[in-house]
Enzyme design. Sequence first.
Site, PDB file in Angstrom:
ATOM      1  N   ASP A 162       9.330   1.401  12.370  1.00 21.57           N
ATOM      2  CA  ASP A 162       8.160   0.584  12.720  1.00 21.57           C
ATOM      3  C   ASP A 162       7.715   0.823  14.163  1.00 21.57           C
ATOM      4  O   ASP A 162       6.521   0.937  14.442  1.00 21.57           O
ATOM      5  CB  ASP A 162       8.470  -0.908  12.521  1.00 21.57           C
ATOM      6  CG  ASP A 162       8.440  -1.312  11.049  1.00 21.57           C
ATOM      7  OD1 ASP A 162       7.748  -0.644  10.264  1.00 21.57           O
ATOM      8  OD2 ASP A 162       9.102  -2.307  10.704  1.00 21.57           O
ATOM      9  N   GLY A 170       8.337 -12.287  16.565  1.00 24.53           N
ATOM     10  CA  GLY A 170       9.011 -12.235  15.268  1.00 24.53           C
ATOM     11  C   GLY A 170       9.594 -10.858  15.002  1.00 24.53           C
ATOM     12  O   GLY A 170       9.791 -10.052  15.919  1.00 24.53           O
ATOM     13  N   GLY A 171       9.852 -10.594  13.723  1.00 24.64           N
ATOM     14  CA  GLY A 171      10.447  -9.320  13.333  1.00 24.64           C
ATOM     15  C   GLY A 171       9.576  -8.131  13.703  1.00 24.64           C
ATOM     16  O   GLY A 171      10.079  -7.095  14.168  1.00 24.64           O
ATOM     17  N   ALA A 172       8.269  -8.254  13.519  1.00 23.40           N
ATOM     18  CA  ALA A 172       7.364  -7.156  13.856  1.00 23.40           C
ATOM     19  C   ALA A 172       7.426  -6.860  15.355  1.00 23.40           C
ATOM     20  O   ALA A 172       7.477  -5.702  15.772  1.00 23.40           O
ATOM     21  CB  ALA A 172       5.944  -7.502  13.433  1.00 23.40           C
ATOM     22  N   GLY A 211      -4.499  -2.042  12.567  1.00 21.04           N
ATOM     23  CA  GLY A 211      -3.109  -2.118  12.107  1.00 21.04           C
ATOM     24  C   GLY A 211      -2.743  -1.136  11.012  1.00 21.04           C
ATOM     25  O   GLY A 211      -1.559  -0.956  10.705  1.00 21.04           O
ATOM     26  N   LYS A 271      14.157  -6.874   5.167  1.00 15.44           N
ATOM     27  CA  LYS A 271      14.453  -5.900   6.228  1.00 15.44           C
ATOM     28  C   LYS A 271      15.791  -6.168   6.944  1.00 15.44           C
ATOM     29  O   LYS A 271      16.540  -5.239   7.220  1.00 15.44           O
ATOM     30  CB  LYS A 271      13.319  -5.859   7.250  1.00 15.44           C
ATOM     31  CG  LYS A 271      12.058  -5.200   6.714  1.00 15.44           C
ATOM     32  CD  LYS A 271      10.999  -5.113   7.804  1.00 15.44           C
ATOM     33  CE  LYS A 271       9.780  -4.338   7.312  1.00 15.44           C
ATOM     34  NZ  LYS A 271       8.834  -4.074   8.390  1.00 15.44           N
ATOM     35  N   ARG A 285       0.832  -1.209   0.000  1.00 14.87           N
ATOM     36  CA  ARG A 285       0.000   0.000   0.000  1.00 14.87           C
ATOM     37  C   ARG A 285       0.868   1.261   0.000  1.00 14.87           C
ATOM     38  O   ARG A 285       0.346   2.368  -0.087  1.00 14.87           O
ATOM     39  CB  ARG A 285      -0.871   0.034   1.253  1.00 14.87           C
ATOM     40  CG  ARG A 285      -1.664  -1.232   1.477  1.00 14.87           C
ATOM     41  CD  ARG A 285      -3.132  -0.942   1.404  1.00 14.87           C
ATOM     42  NE  ARG A 285      -3.889  -2.170   1.566  1.00 14.87           N
ATOM     43  CZ  ARG A 285      -5.191  -2.237   1.506  1.00 14.87           C
ATOM     44  NH1 ARG A 285      -5.894  -1.155   1.289  1.00 14.87           N
ATOM     45  NH2 ARG A 285      -5.816  -3.384   1.670  1.00 14.87           N
ATOM     46  N   TYR A 298      -3.762  -5.751   9.307  1.00 17.29           N
ATOM     47  CA  TYR A 298      -4.703  -4.741   8.795  1.00 17.29           C
ATOM     48  C   TYR A 298      -5.516  -5.252   7.608  1.00 17.29           C
ATOM     49  O   TYR A 298      -6.250  -4.485   6.977  1.00 17.29           O
ATOM     50  CB  TYR A 298      -4.011  -3.415   8.476  1.00 17.29           C
ATOM     51  CG  TYR A 298      -2.949  -3.471   7.416  1.00 17.29           C
ATOM     52  CD1 TYR A 298      -3.275  -3.362   6.066  1.00 17.29           C
ATOM     53  CD2 TYR A 298      -1.619  -3.634   7.772  1.00 17.29           C
ATOM     54  CE1 TYR A 298      -2.309  -3.412   5.091  1.00 17.29           C
ATOM     55  CE2 TYR A 298      -0.634  -3.687   6.799  1.00 17.29           C
ATOM     56  CZ  TYR A 298      -0.981  -3.578   5.465  1.00 17.29           C
ATOM     57  OH  TYR A 298      -0.007  -3.644   4.508  1.00 17.29           O
ATOM     58  N   THR A 300      10.558  -3.822   2.605  1.00 18.69           N
ATOM     59  CA  THR A 300       9.579  -4.684   3.252  1.00 18.69           C
ATOM     60  C   THR A 300       9.986  -6.148   3.089  1.00 18.69           C
ATOM     61  O   THR A 300      11.091  -6.441   2.597  1.00 18.69           O
ATOM     62  CB  THR A 300       8.149  -4.361   2.734  1.00 18.69           C
ATOM     63  OG1 THR A 300       7.217  -5.093   3.524  1.00 18.69           O
ATOM     64  CG2 THR A 300       7.980  -4.710   1.265  1.00 18.69           C
ATOM     65  N   ASN A 334      13.554  -0.610   7.752  1.00 19.67           N
ATOM     66  CA  ASN A 334      12.373  -0.465   6.891  1.00 19.67           C
ATOM     67  C   ASN A 334      12.466   0.804   6.053  1.00 19.67           C
ATOM     68  O   ASN A 334      11.636   1.039   5.193  1.00 19.67           O
ATOM     69  CB  ASN A 334      11.073  -0.474   7.708  1.00 19.67           C
ATOM     70  CG  ASN A 334      10.847   0.821   8.444  1.00 19.67           C
ATOM     71  OD1 ASN A 334      11.797   1.528   8.781  1.00 19.67           O
ATOM     72  ND2 ASN A 334       9.595   1.144   8.720  1.00 19.67           N
TER      73      ASN A 334
HETATM   74  P1  ATR Z   1       6.854 -10.992  11.409  1.00 20.58           P
HETATM   75  O1  ATR Z   1       8.113 -10.440  10.807  1.00 20.58           O
HETATM   76  O2  ATR Z   1       5.599 -10.509  10.743  1.00 20.58           O
HETATM   77  O3  ATR Z   1       6.797 -10.802  12.883  1.00 20.58           O
HETATM   78  P2  ATR Z   1       7.652 -13.736  11.768  1.00 20.58           P
HETATM   79  O4  ATR Z   1       9.000 -13.277  12.153  1.00 20.58           O
HETATM   80  O5  ATR Z   1       7.512 -14.909  10.859  1.00 20.58           O
HETATM   81  O6  ATR Z   1       6.849 -12.557  11.049  1.00 20.58           O
HETATM   82  O7  ATR Z   1       6.793 -13.981  13.093  1.00 20.58           O
HETATM   83  C1  ATR Z   1       5.493 -14.492  13.069  1.00 20.58           C
HETATM   84  C2  ATR Z   1       4.942 -14.538  14.490  1.00 20.58           C
HETATM   85  O8  ATR Z   1       3.606 -15.066  14.438  1.00 20.58           O
HETATM   86  C3  ATR Z   1       5.745 -15.444  15.417  1.00 20.58           C
HETATM   87  O9  ATR Z   1       5.718 -14.895  16.710  1.00 20.58           O
HETATM   88  C4  ATR Z   1       4.947 -16.750  15.333  1.00 20.58           C
HETATM   89  O10 ATR Z   1       5.110 -17.612  16.440  1.00 20.58           O
HETATM   90  P3  ATR Z   1       6.280 -18.745  16.425  1.00 20.58           P
HETATM   91  O11 ATR Z   1       7.556 -18.032  16.780  1.00 20.58           O
HETATM   92  O12 ATR Z   1       5.865 -19.712  17.468  1.00 20.58           O
HETATM   93  O13 ATR Z   1       6.300 -19.310  15.042  1.00 20.58           O
HETATM   94  C5  ATR Z   1       3.544 -16.220  15.298  1.00 20.58           C
HETATM   95  N1  ATR Z   1       2.591 -17.208  14.799  1.00 20.58           N
HETATM   96  C6  ATR Z   1       2.401 -17.577  13.507  1.00 20.58           C
HETATM   97  N2  ATR Z   1       1.454 -18.539  13.439  1.00 20.58           N
HETATM   98  C7  ATR Z   1       1.037 -18.788  14.716  1.00 20.58           C
HETATM   99  C8  ATR Z   1       0.076 -19.675  15.308  1.00 20.58           C
HETATM  100  N3  ATR Z   1      -0.675 -20.492  14.566  1.00 20.58           N
HETATM  101  N4  ATR Z   1      -0.077 -19.634  16.666  1.00 20.58           N
HETATM  102  C9  ATR Z   1       0.665 -18.794  17.419  1.00 20.58           C
HETATM  103  N5  ATR Z   1       1.583 -17.948  16.915  1.00 20.58           N
HETATM  104  C10 ATR Z   1       1.777 -17.938  15.583  1.00 20.58           C
END
Ligand code: ATR
Length: 271
Positions: free
Chosen positions: A102, A129-131, A239, A66, A16, A218, A62, A87
């Site tokens: 972010d 995770g990264g976010a 979001g 990153k 977006r 979002y 993105t 970012n």
């Molecule tokens: P991002 O950069 O968007 O944060 P990411 O680094 O892949 O993406 O992180 C995804 C997050 O969503 C992680 O915290 C992941 O949990 P795990 O570390 O256990 O994988 C979480 N997540 C994804 N699917 C999930 C699910 N079904 N239940 C609980 N947490 C989930």
Amino acid sequence: MTILAGVIGDPIAQSRSPRLHGHWLARYGIDGQYMPLHVRKDDLAETLRLLPRLGFAGVNVTIPHKEAAFALSDERTARAEAAGAANTLVFRDGRIIADNTDGLGFVASVQQGAPNWQMDRPALLLGAGGAARGILAGLLAAGLPEVLVANRTADKAVALADLFPGNVRAVPWDRAPDELGGIGLLANTTSLGMTGQPPLEFALDHLPPEAVVTDVVYAPLRTQLLDRAVARGHATVDGLGMLLHQAVPGFEAWFGVWPEVDDALRAAVLA
Ligand code: ATR
């Protein structure tokens, strides 16, 4: 001379950001172009060296670039260091300066969307995770006393907490609903609730009525988590606000105007 900027990612068609920056360029009457750039992993380093020579002032970065963009940069802001990812890149005097907006975007979005947010209370983040890392850095920079992190994979929550000694506590995923007592902000940073993903099942019973609930997802704008929070009377922030606010420092660095995040921008991005 037309100022050039853009966003690099793979995939990129869904971004977006071109619409967002395009709205600001038109609104402020700036002679600039902001374009989506589909860049594959193997081409990232070469692309980043080439773009300044083509006249680009900088780019947003993105998924999935990153961390790699951060590693390839020549200089990093403190908040990029804290996030371990970039970012926003600014090209200046032949150097690549990495920033990460972010966390700042997240904080600004919650402040704008929920002006009564009690920032003297701890926040609870779901996901590691990264976010989550960028948001965590932003919350600590904004002065929150403590941030709790719960993640399905417990080790990742512990590793994230270890990056920010002192103010961050990992809590087990199953026990997180019991930790909601004194919380001022609950944030979903996982992909759960996104279109095509299962909803986030998380019990809100112990959340104080004045706590704010927010979601980085979002699409859809109103996730099941936010609907459940509204039904309990909580202030909620979707979001999209984070996406809008994270874009502000980059636009200012490239185009020289500090742009406003308002309803017209939201409407333009959602159109
Ligand atoms: P991002 O950069 O968007 O944060 P990411 O680094 O892949 O993406 O992180 C995804 C997050 O969503 C992680 O915290 C992941 O949990 P795990 O570390 O256990 O994988 C979480 N997540 C994804 N699917 C999930 C699910 N079904 N239940 C609980 N947490 C989930």
